[in-house]
Motif scaffolding. Structure first.
Motif, PDB file in Angstrom:
ATOM      1  N   ALA A 139       0.841  -1.203   0.000  1.00 30.71           N
ATOM      2  CA  ALA A 139       0.000   0.000   0.000  1.00 30.71           C
ATOM      3  C   ALA A 139       0.873   1.250   0.000  1.00 30.71           C
ATOM      4  CB  ALA A 139      -0.942  -0.003   1.207  1.00 30.71           C
ATOM      5  N   TYR A 178       2.273   1.846  -3.479  1.00 33.17           N
ATOM      6  CA  TYR A 178       1.201   2.437  -4.286  1.00 33.17           C
ATOM      7  C   TYR A 178       1.024   3.915  -3.930  1.00 33.17           C
ATOM      8  CZ  TYR A 178      -3.711   3.604  -5.348  1.00 33.17           C
ATOM      9  OH  TYR A 178      -4.857   4.225  -5.745  1.00 33.17           O
ATOM     10  N   GLY A 179       0.988   4.209  -2.631  1.00 32.80           N
ATOM     11  CA  GLY A 179       0.795   5.589  -2.185  1.00 32.80           C
ATOM     12  C   GLY A 179       1.916   6.515  -2.641  1.00 32.80           C
ATOM     13  N   SER A 227       3.968   6.035  -5.211  1.00 28.53           N
ATOM     14  CA  SER A 227       3.894   6.132  -6.675  1.00 28.53           C
ATOM     15  C   SER A 227       2.828   7.145  -7.076  1.00 28.53           C
ATOM     16  CB  SER A 227       3.546   4.763  -7.280  1.00 28.53           C
ATOM     17  OG  SER A 227       4.493   3.790  -6.912  1.00 28.53           O
ATOM     18  N   ARG A 228       1.684   7.044  -6.439  1.00 25.59           N
ATOM     19  CA  ARG A 228       0.565   7.937  -6.722  1.00 25.59           C
ATOM     20  C   ARG A 228       0.929   9.389  -6.436  1.00 25.59           C
ATOM     21  NH1 ARG A 228      -5.700   7.168  -5.088  1.00 25.59           N
ATOM     22  NH2 ARG A 228      -6.129   9.337  -4.712  1.00 25.59           N
TER      23      ARG A 228
END
Lengths: 203, 203
Positions: free
Chosen positions: A88, A91-92, A94-95
Motif C-alpha cells: 500500500a 502504491y501511495g 507512486s501515486r
C-alpha cells in the motif's frame, strides 16, 4: 553496547511511542529472538509496525506524501517494493509522485510467471530461508529505468540488499532507497532515506 | 457446457482484452490446470490480473474509485481483504470512502501475532493447503462493526468464503462483498458487487 546507536535496553514496556509524518502512534513491542550486535548475542525486541502499514489509512496517506517528497529529487521512474507489508505504501508513494507503475517482488513463484529470477533474503524477523522473486515482465520493465526501492522498515538491510541484487540482475539503475524507518545499529543514516528511527531493544 | 455463463472455449489466444472503470487493459491468459464445471473436468485457463492490481497506479486509482461508489450505500466501517494481491486496492477503496482502517488477513502466522484464528482456503489457482489468518487485534477491531470484504477477483469463492468465516468467528457484520471481477460460472451475479466479468477458458 548500550552506547550503540539505535540500541536500547529493554525494560518490559508493552509499546513504543513514535511520531512520524506529524502523526503519533504506539507500536507494540515484540520479541524476535536473538540478534548479533558487535559480535555479541542478545535477546532482542522490536517495535512492530504491521498494523500501521497494513491498515492505517491516515498513516499510509501521510507517510506516502512525506516519502514522495524525500525521493522526488532523485527522479525515480518506478518504485520497487517487497511483498507484502509495504504494498500500500509503494502504491501511495507512486501515486504521490505521478509514477504510473510500481513493481512488487513476490515471496514465491506464482503460476502466472513464465521466466523469473529469485534471490535469497537474510532477515532478522523471518525464520528459515526466504526468497524474493521477479518475473521476466517486471525485469523487462525496470531494465534501464531509474528505480527507487521502498520498504516500511530497514534494519539489517537483508531485504533491501536482495532487492538491489534483483535490480542489478535486471539492469535497473537504483537511484535511491527509502523507508519509513531505519531500525537498529546496522544501517548507516546516509544509506537509506527515512522519516524516522526505531531502536532495537535488547535484554 | 460452452453455454454456461462465463465459460468459453480456449483457442490459443495470448491475452484477453478488458475494459473496466473506463480503462482498457490486456490480461495475459495463463493455464491453471484442471477445473470442475458441472461435474466435468476441463483443462482451464484464466485471464490473469497480477500486473494490474500489483502495480498499475492508474488502474488501481480508477477501480478503487468505482468500487467505493458501489459499496458506499452499504455503509461499511472497515474493509477486509486477503494478503497480498488486493492490498493496494483495499487501501484505495478505504481512502476513497474516508474509512480510517482496513484489515488484511495474512497468509501465514507472523511473529507479531499473539492469539489468532486461521481458516483453510480452497482456491483454484493455488496448489496445496492455504490458510488465512487474523490476529486477535484485528478480530477485536472488526467485532460488531460493518465490514465489506474486497478482493480483486472472485471465481469459485474459496477465498471470500474463508474471509466470511473469519468475520463470523470475529462477530463482524458482513454488509457487502465486492471485487473488480467475478470470474467463471461459480458465483451468482448478485452475491458479489463487481465492475466486470471474466470468463474461464476451457479446452
Amino acid at each position: 553496547m548500550l552506547n550503540s546507536k539505535r540500541v536500547v535496553k529493554y525494560n518490559g514496556e508493552a509499546a513504543y511511542s513514535v511520531t512520524v509524518a506529524g502523526l503519533r502512534r504506539l507500536l507494540p513491542i515484540i520479541e524476535i529472538g536473538e540478534v548479533t550486535i558487535s559480535n555479541g548475542r542478545f535477546k532482542a525486541y522490536i517495535a512492530s509496525d504491521s498494523e500501521l502499514v497494513l491498515g492505517d489509512v491516515e498513516f499510509i496517506n501521510a507517510v506516502s506524501r512525506e516519502l514522495a517528497n524525500l525521493v522526488r529529487i532523485h527522479k525515480p521512474e518506478v518504485i520497487v517494493t517487497p511483498e507484502a507489508k509495504a504494498i500500500a505504501l509503494a502504491y501511495g508513494v507512486s501515486r504521490e509522485l505521478g509514477i504510473g507503475r510500481f513493481v512488487v517482488a513476490r515471496k514465491s513463484v506464482k503460476a502466472y510467471m513464465g521466466k523469473y529470477v529469485h534471490v535469497k533474503v537474510n532477515s532478522i524477523t523471518t525464520k528459515g530461508d526466504q526468497f524474493l522473486v521477479l518475473d521476466s515482465y517486471a525485469m523487462g520493465y525496470v531494465s534501464n529505468r531509474n528505480v527507487c526501492i521502498v520498504d516500511d522498515v530497514v534494519s539489517t538491510g537483508g531485504t533491501i540488499n536482495a532487492l538491489e541484487e534483483l535490480m542489478r540482475i535486471s539492469n535497473a539503475h537504483v537511484v535511491c532507497k527509502a523507508a519509513i524507518w531505519i531500525e537498529g545499529p546496522w544501517i548507516n543514516d546516509e544509506e537509506v532515506l527515512h522519516l524516522g528511527e526505531l531502536p532495537i531493544f535488547i535484554a
